[in-house]
Design an enzyme around this catalytic site. Sequence first.
Site, PDB file in Angstrom:
ATOM      1  N   ASP A   1     -51.720 -77.642 -42.433  1.00  0.00           N
ATOM      2  CA  ASP A   1     -50.965 -78.471 -41.493  1.00  0.00           C
ATOM      3  C   ASP A   1     -51.528 -78.183 -40.102  1.00  0.00           C
ATOM      4  O   ASP A   1     -52.144 -77.148 -39.865  1.00  0.00           O
ATOM      5  CB  ASP A   1     -49.458 -78.196 -41.570  1.00  0.00           C
ATOM      6  CG  ASP A   1     -48.660 -79.369 -40.991  1.00  0.00           C
ATOM      7  OD1 ASP A   1     -49.268 -80.241 -40.320  1.00  0.00           O
ATOM      8  OD2 ASP A   1     -47.428 -79.440 -41.194  1.00  0.00           O
TER       9      ASP A   1
HETATM   10  C1  BGC Z   1     -47.002 -82.492 -39.489  1.00  0.00           C
HETATM   11  C2  BGC Z   1     -47.828 -83.120 -40.600  1.00  0.00           C
HETATM   12  C3  BGC Z   1     -48.833 -84.081 -40.007  1.00  0.00           C
HETATM   13  C4  BGC Z   1     -49.691 -83.331 -39.001  1.00  0.00           C
HETATM   14  C5  BGC Z   1     -50.697 -84.213 -38.312  1.00  0.00           C
HETATM   15  C6  BGC Z   1     -47.880 -81.901 -38.403  1.00  0.00           C
HETATM   16  O1  BGC Z   1     -47.141 -81.491 -37.302  1.00  0.00           O
HETATM   17  O2  BGC Z   1     -46.163 -81.495 -40.033  1.00  0.00           O
HETATM   18  O3  BGC Z   1     -46.999 -83.796 -41.501  1.00  0.00           O
HETATM   19  O4  BGC Z   1     -49.608 -84.667 -41.004  1.00  0.00           O
HETATM   20  O5  BGC Z   1     -48.853 -82.787 -37.980  1.00  0.00           O
HETATM   21  O6  BGC Z   1     -50.047 -85.118 -37.502  1.00  0.00           O
END
Ligand code: BGC
Length: 804
Positions: A220
């Site tokens: 993530d």
């Molecule tokens: C979120 C993810 C997301 C990623 C990119 C993170 O903060 O938890 O679900 O895909 O950011 O935007």
Amino acid sequence: MLDALVAELDLEQKVRLLTGGTFWGTHAEPAVGLRSMLMSDGPSGVRGEHWDERDPSLNLPSASAMAATWDVAFAERYGAVLAAQARAKGVHAVLGPTINLHRSPLGGRHFECFSEDPLLSGALAVGFVRGVQRYGVAAVPKHFVANESETDRYTADVRADERTLREVYLAPFEMAVRDGGAWAVMSAYNSVNGATMSENDLLRDPLSAEWGLAGPVVSDWTAVHSTEASALAGQDLVMPGPDGPWGAALVEAVRAGRVPEAVIDEKVRRILWLAAKVGALGEEIVAPTTPPPDDGFAREAAAAGMVLVRNQGELPWPSAGPRSIAVIGQAAEVARTQGGGSARVVPLAVVPPLHGLREALPEAEIRYEGGAVITDGPLPLPPHALTNPVTGEPGVRARFLDTDGNEVSAEDRISTDLLWFGGGPAEATTLELSTRYRPETTGRTHIGVASVGRSTVFVDDAVALEADLTDPDAILGAGLFAPPSTSAPVHLTADRPVLLRVVHDLTSRAGGRTSSVSLSFGLEVRADDEDAEIARAAEAARTAEVAVVVVGTTARVESEGVDRTSLALPGRQDELVRAVAAANPRTVVVVNAGAPVLMPWRDEVAAILLAWFPGQDFGHALADVLLGVAEPGGRLPTTWPAAEADVPVLSTRPVDGALDYAEGVHVGHRGWLRAGREPAYPFGHGLGYTTWRFDDLVVPESVDAGAALPVTVRVTNTGARPGRQVVQVYLSRPETEIDRPVRWLAGFAVVGAEAGETIEVNVEVGARALAHWDGAWRYEPGAFLVHAGASSADLPLTGKVEAK
Ligand code: BGC
């Protein structure tokens, strides 16, 4: 062949590939014919590389809405439409589906997740993944694992025993990888049983070793903080790039013998494997198949997920519609089509309920009243009322400036609700937005700004508002996705343009400067006299044939980065519904929220339709459903409580850093059944527009350990219209040595039948529904009861099978 390519690269080249090249893309490596791969959120649309209204995306219903179809084939079509969007935007991997569970209805990303049930979530994930990947785009199920809430999301340590993880939280990921064949998986921010997920043993086993994930574990965004621990644990790709904790430090760790080079080779191999799948390795391949166009899909999908939970004979309306309708509620005009956070996409246009109804019923007398305002920060200014002072075109000039006031970059934008998600110049210290705004009405209003940090709003060069707003989670959390806001009164005159300028100090934000910043400004809707607004709405309802009240939450109330603090509808919406229902017995309430809300008035209204966050075609789909052109085909993918105190698992707040999943396997309807409490509407419930009879449940006398259980039921459409039903099969164990749920979902099937038609439905109950985890999947011999019907609480048929 991939091993040969890996062998061609030296250590630096290999390690470079393991951190993103940009915020959304991976590094290319021409030496082995590897091109950069672009990843993108959704997953209820594909945003692409930029969060930008000039490059819009199809905004499909959010996950809870899609899950309400209970339809795996539909999830597959949904995935295929996303693949088409991804291909059009040059995206190789869609960051989704989000398959964490609805553990507590307070969870901020509830709208973005499918269901409270592992089987339903997993089955839909399989459909979604297959639909996306069929067209050469990777799906990246996330967030592995136990990321059910947002409070302290980077650090919360989920404590869950092995059985709970296996049977409940890992199960949808297992299905997505094993049955769906997902090409990559995203690891979560949180910890599980003491180890943060990017360093957790679960990445190797079961994810790769047991389930056979062949592609990379993508982190993530900003989740990885260590070098060796994460590299050794089976984290393969660190996002975003280009900086991160691996790079030179990982090269050094390999040279020093602390990380075997074979570990690096395996990660590179997985990335190359993914690249080969998405057409980013070797010769440019023309994809063999073309994804279907999305014509009308947003409308169809929104209607398909709507759940009719109550209907006192009010719906559907006759095709000519009512002669007069009072349409009430702020959400009827400002449709909430999606929740907040990284899942947001920027649609080209949105059809609010009011517009959809006016279009469908041009002859009807439709009167609109806001009724109750949800004060929720500034609403963007309408582009047609804005002139970019530099170009003279509609829109806004955005300038990034350095400390000397020199322009670093500038953009001509259309919206006043702007977010640079990894796309802003990191060297800028000031962001300035300017536009010439032509007001449509005369009078006192409130100009507002939403952003973390210091902002000054000028109206014709006079300071109208000075804001200094804080949020501890400014980087990738609530401060970015649901930033705090403030407003100040201004007096505007219709048709007399004013120059609006917002100067935002980028250095004043918690966390300092990054390339991610959100800044929006506009007018804040405020009720001057709230009682009078409700009274006006009730009066409109009294004089109309029917009243439609659209109530709901917003993308700030339901957002990534923050859990809700209450299940109540914000503002005075409950009072509004009561006043309208008292004035007109034919009151239809449409609930525009991605997660359960309390409806204390639910027995006082004629009909309740849950529309979720239905995506950009809300208004058209709603008109279709109210007029019976489409059936509200949805069934609840999650239990809707009557009162907060009844909810078996509510709190999402870690205690001393730990979030104890103490309820074990008793999540969702299982928890409700164990507690013996009645929700407002049970899991699986939904009325549709016809009636059904269930007969002749047939189950075999016995089933072998490890074998699937075939179940058949006859269902008859006993109403006067064609319709759709979801046949649900649950299991229970009258006698058992194990702490089992009272009953649990074991299988389901969607059927369509004409009026009067009887259909024999086969529902396959997979072997896993009969198993429990005790160090391995085990089967307890003895009798299982098999229950079939239309919801977890409406199971007219029972059979018995002896497990051997
Ligand atoms: C979120 C993810 C997301 C990623 C990119 C993170 O903060 O938890 O679900 O895909 O950011 O935007």
